[in-house]
Design a protein around this motif. Structure first.
Motif: not given
Length: 240
Positions: A64, A69, A73
């Motif tokens: 991630r 990505d 989070d």
């Protein structure tokens, strides 16, 4: 799940054959505190703990970070480290039933096996959870290195190879020379594999073993929190 369990059982048979051959060639048929029953128990319990503690590491967070990505989070209203820990504990609970129990049952049914006393079972459960916490702390740091390296597959490979030897999976730490065993207990590696097995087999000092695990679980978690706080200050997302 079935493929993983089958693989664990096959490799358990191979490891047991090698270690029993080593015992057979040793004086008195034992090495350190390990006789045949203790060695068999060590092998099958270790095979079960492999997936339970994710001994070889994982790449969920590093993937991630590499794809960017992780920014999503970090924007979420949660603490990323606590969220990942909660997810890891849930995974460990599932693996306790599907990956830890089956190899132990195989070992207990077909080979001489050493069960702990009744009062040891809850202490073994505590030690196993602490092993997951220590493993999580180390895997979190390995994954977090991607914030600086962008690709941590080399670090992850070194971690996977080194952990198998240093945590007591390849052979029990009792098989190591005294100086190496003494040095390793100053590191977190034995807390991942050797410690829960020692608690199960009632080897060594119980409270010293649990204390060693607890200290490293806290130290690694705090170190991970520090690393994450430093990393998010320099996150740069390219493209998108």
């Amino acid at each position: 799940m079935i493929a993983g369990t089958t693989t664990n059982v096959v490799f358990g048979l191979l490891r047991m054959a090698v270690l029993l051959a080593a015992l057979d060639s040793s004086a008195g048929g034992r090495i350190g505190d390990y006789d045949v029953a203790a060695t068999v128990t060590y092998v099958w319990l270790g095979q079960g703990l492999l997936a339970f503690v994710v001994l070889w590491g994982d790449s969920a967070l590093s993937d991630r970070i590499r794809t960017g990505d992780v920014v999503v989070d970090l924007y979420r209203p949660w603490d990323l480290q606590w969220a990942l820990l909660a997810e890891d504990l849930g995974r460990a609970g599932y693996c306790a039933v599907t990956r830890l129990v089956p190899p132990v049952v195989v070992g207990a049914l077909f080979f001489p096996f050493r069960w702990p006393s009744a009062e040891r079972w809850p202490l073994f459960a505590v030690s196993a959870v602490l092993a997951v916490l220590v493993s999580f702390g180390m895997r979190f740091l390995v994954n977090a290195s991607t914030f600086w390296l962008l690709d941590n597959r080399g670090v992850g490979s070194l971690y996977g190879v080194g952990t198998g030897i240093l945590c007591g999976l390849t052979v029990p730490l009792d098989f190591f020379p005294d100086w190496a065993r003494f040095a390793l207990w100053f590191t977190p590696f034995p807390a991942i594999m050797q410690s829960p097995i020692d608690v199960f087999l009632e080897h060594g000092s119980l409270w010293l073993t649990l204390g060693h695990q607890a200290v490293w679980a806290v130290v690694l978690f705090l170190l991970g929190k520090l690393v994450l706080s430093r990393a998010v200050r320099k996150v740069v997302v390219h493209g998108g």
